[in-house]
Design an enzyme around this catalytic site. Structure first.
Site, short mmCIF file in Angstrom:
data_model
loop_
_atom_site.label_atom_id
_atom_site.label_comp_id
_atom_site.label_asym_id
_atom_site.label_seq_id
_atom_site.Cartn_x
_atom_site.Cartn_y
_atom_site.Cartn_z
CG HIS A 110 14.79 26.60 9.38
ND1 HIS A 110 15.41 27.67 8.80
CD2 HIS A 110 13.83 27.11 10.19
CE1 HIS A 110 14.85 28.79 9.22
NE2 HIS A 110 13.88 28.48 10.07
CD GLU A 111 10.71 24.98 11.62
OE1 GLU A 111 10.78 25.54 12.73
OE2 GLU A 111 10.33 25.58 10.61
CG LEU A 116 15.99 20.69 34.45
CD1 LEU A 116 14.88 21.74 34.50
CD2 LEU A 116 16.19 20.06 35.81
#
Length: 599
Positions: free
Chosen positions: A403-404, A346
């Protein structure tokens, strides 16, 4: 669609604050593999239940009923296998989505005609059309609620908004069944609730007959995080002018176009901004030059430093898009892009980076990632560190951004793009471990694998923000599988350190055995250890079940090696897992040092 229309589309994600009235009733027993404790508005704590997953891997693969039938679709093969393997009727199996990757075809299903949101399964087929992995949290339900709602959607939205302290974000609501811990099944309205002012994004399940809040999914993954090249961790290592860093195989539009050109830090993969999505940085000079040197001795909120933060977040986010794309996080595998060019998945979901986000300022926090389902833009909120004067900006610390972003990769690829299959304590802890491991991967500049310290810059502490450096030495880092028993149940970062350190050891062993490639960022085809490690990490995400445990994550990693490398690393991987307590028979946080026969 031009960029102005793109902004209008993405702005629809912004929501306003709400109020809070109640929370869920906590279950009497909390298990890492089936439960999660979530603190919601007003400090109220919620205990959330997910049916326990089973997970099997099959090495070179096993036949399914349609193995030899020419022309059978992945949907037919999946339903036929589950029907046969679980001995259930095909009418109770609802195929949801599937895709073909380099080493396997992946299919994801829900239980029953009206989907059971937390009773799911995933099947992986190798390219010989044999089943190589199967994960399932299907249940034998009792007391199934009627399939026609008696509580209106409007009433359900009001309930969710009051309970969670946010506002319905207008994402289309759904009707789904939800399995409760006692085996009963309730019909629920499923709605998304956001509040950007405090950094929340939930999917709420409201009982469509009683009007009670039945459960939640938290799309937020918290962490304690001119451009700074991706291989560098923090500003003291030095900014550089990076020229033409885009990988045109992963980003054929480049970084500043989704089919329509942009001269701001916005493109097909990412948008970075401060104080609102249209508050971006433009060119410092014509020709897509974004040269804004950071003034580190000044406040991070001066204009030059805001521009530097937006540019660095945009740069790192795009590098991570291109890197993960090369290793399998593509359109069909539910990645983050505005325009998918007809390649599956999507669209209209680039990553939105909010730098110097006010929702976390002065909390000593560094950032968080919100990962909704495929087709909705995830958000990375990057905060100011408040431990120094002037404050330090997590948008200038690459390990924090990486990390995020990795939370987004793991959240999307586990469970087939739903964003809701890393919700139990154990699964969320694994998420923290993968995120630290990928941050470390990006910073290696040679075959050396020294001890790794995470997020030392923002906290202004050479020891970083983890309890131990990641290390192959048991003296430096003693964590092992059984350590989880003694760790803080609520702090998933502490538990995640166990997995991150195991991954550090796996990486070190693969590099020691197979060498190190200096071109791994753009050439995933190498057989060096760093190439292998990232392939196995990402391949395993699609193989593992919804809400994996340490044991099932281990098994998926080993199965990924069989799929991609014919199992050449099997014994090496088992030896490292066993060294840290995850050998054959490890369970319930009791160590095993046993390795399989033949190793």
């Amino acid at each position: 669609m031009g960029f102005f229309k793109m902004f209008l589309t993405l702005i629809s994600l912004v929501v306003t604050c709400g109020s809070t009235v109640f929370a869920l009733v906590a279950a009497p027993e909390v298990k890492y593999s089936t439960h999660h404790i979530q603190e919601v508005a007003n400090g109220l704590k919620v205990t959330i239940f997910h049916p326990e997953s089973t997970y099997e891997t099959f090495g070179r693969g096993i036949d399914h009923p349609l193995t030899k039938r020419a022309g059978s679709t992945i949907e037919d093969s999946t339903v036929s296998f589950i029907e046969s393997h679980l001995k259930i009727n095909s009418s109770t199996i609802k195929y949801r989505v599937g895709y073909s990757a380099e080493t396997a075809r992946h299919a994801y299903v829900n239980q029953d005609g009206i989907p059971f949101t937390n009773a799911v399964a995933n099947v992986a087929f190798n390219h010989d059309n044999k089943v190589v992995a199967f994960g399932s949290s299907f249940v034998t339900p009792k007391n199934i609620a009627p399939s026609k709602a008696t509580v209106t959607l409007e009433a359900a939205i009001t309930t969710a908004e009051k309970a969670l302290g946010g506002t319905f974000n207008q994402h289309p609501a759904k009707i789904e069944y939800l399995v409760r811990e006692d085996g009963s099944v309730v019909l629920t309205h499923v709605v998304q609730i956001q509040n950007e002012a405090v950094g929340i994004w939930y999917q709420a399940f409201v009982d469509a007959h009683t009007g009670d809040l039945a459960s939640i999914v938290d799309f937020v993954a918290h962490a304690s995080y001119f451009a700074l090249p991706i291989t560098k961790q923090a500003p003291p290592q030095g900014f550089q002018v990076v020229t033409n860093p885009q990988d045109l195989i992963a980003s054929p539009f480049g970084w500043h176009s989704n089919g329509n050109m942009s001269t701001i830090n916005s493109g097909n993969n990412a948008v970075s901004f401060r104080n609102g999505i249209i508050s971006t940085s433009g060119e410092s000079s014509p020709g897509l030059n974004f040269i804004y040197p950071a003034q580190l001795t000044a406040s991070p909120t001066i204009d030059a430093n805001v521009d530097a933060a937006r540019v660095n977040a945009f740069y790192v986010g795009n590098v991570l898009h291109d890197l993960s794309y090369r290793y399998g996080f593509t359109e069909a595998a539910f990645n983050f892009q505005f325009n998918n060019s007809g390649k599956g998945g999507l669209e209209i979901d680039p990553v939105l980076f909010s730098v110097q986000d006010p929702s976390g300022q002065n909390e000593g926090s560094d950032g968080l990632m919100m990962t909704p389902p495929d087709g909705q833009s995830p958000r990375v909120l990057l905060f100011l560190w408040t431990f120094t004067s002037p404050f330090r900006d997590s948008a200038l610390e690459n390990d924090i951004i990486t990390h995020e972003y990795t939370h987004g990769i793991t959240g999307r690829m586990t469970g087939g793009g739903t964003g809701q299959c890393l919700q139990t304590i154990e699964a969320r802890a694994l998420g923290e471990g993968w995120s630290d491991a990928v941050a470390e991967w990006t910073e290696h500049a040679s075959s050396a694998v020294p001890d790794y310290v995470f997020a030392s810059y923002g906290f202004n502490n050479a020891a970083g923000i983890r309890n131990h450096p990641y290390s192959t030495s048991t003296t430096v880092n003693p964590l092992r599988y059984s350590s989880i028993k003694t760790l803080n149940l609520v702090d998933i970062h502490d538990i995640g350190e166990v997995w991150a350190n195991i991954l550090h050891n796996l990486y070190a062993s693969l590099v020691f055995t197979s060498g190190w490639s200096s071109t791994a960022f753009t050439n995933p085809d190498g057989v060096e250890g760093n190439n292998m490690f990232l392939h196995l990490l990402i391949d395993a995400l699609a193989l593992q079940p919804c809400n994996p445990t340490f044991v099932s994550a281990r098994d998926a990693f080993i199965q990924a090696d069989i799929n991609r490398y014919s199992g050449i690393n099997r014994c090496l991987l088992w030896e490292i897992f066993a060294t840290r307590g995850l050998g054959v028979g490890a369970a319930n946080f009791v160590d095993s040092s046993v390795i399989p026969s033949g190793c």
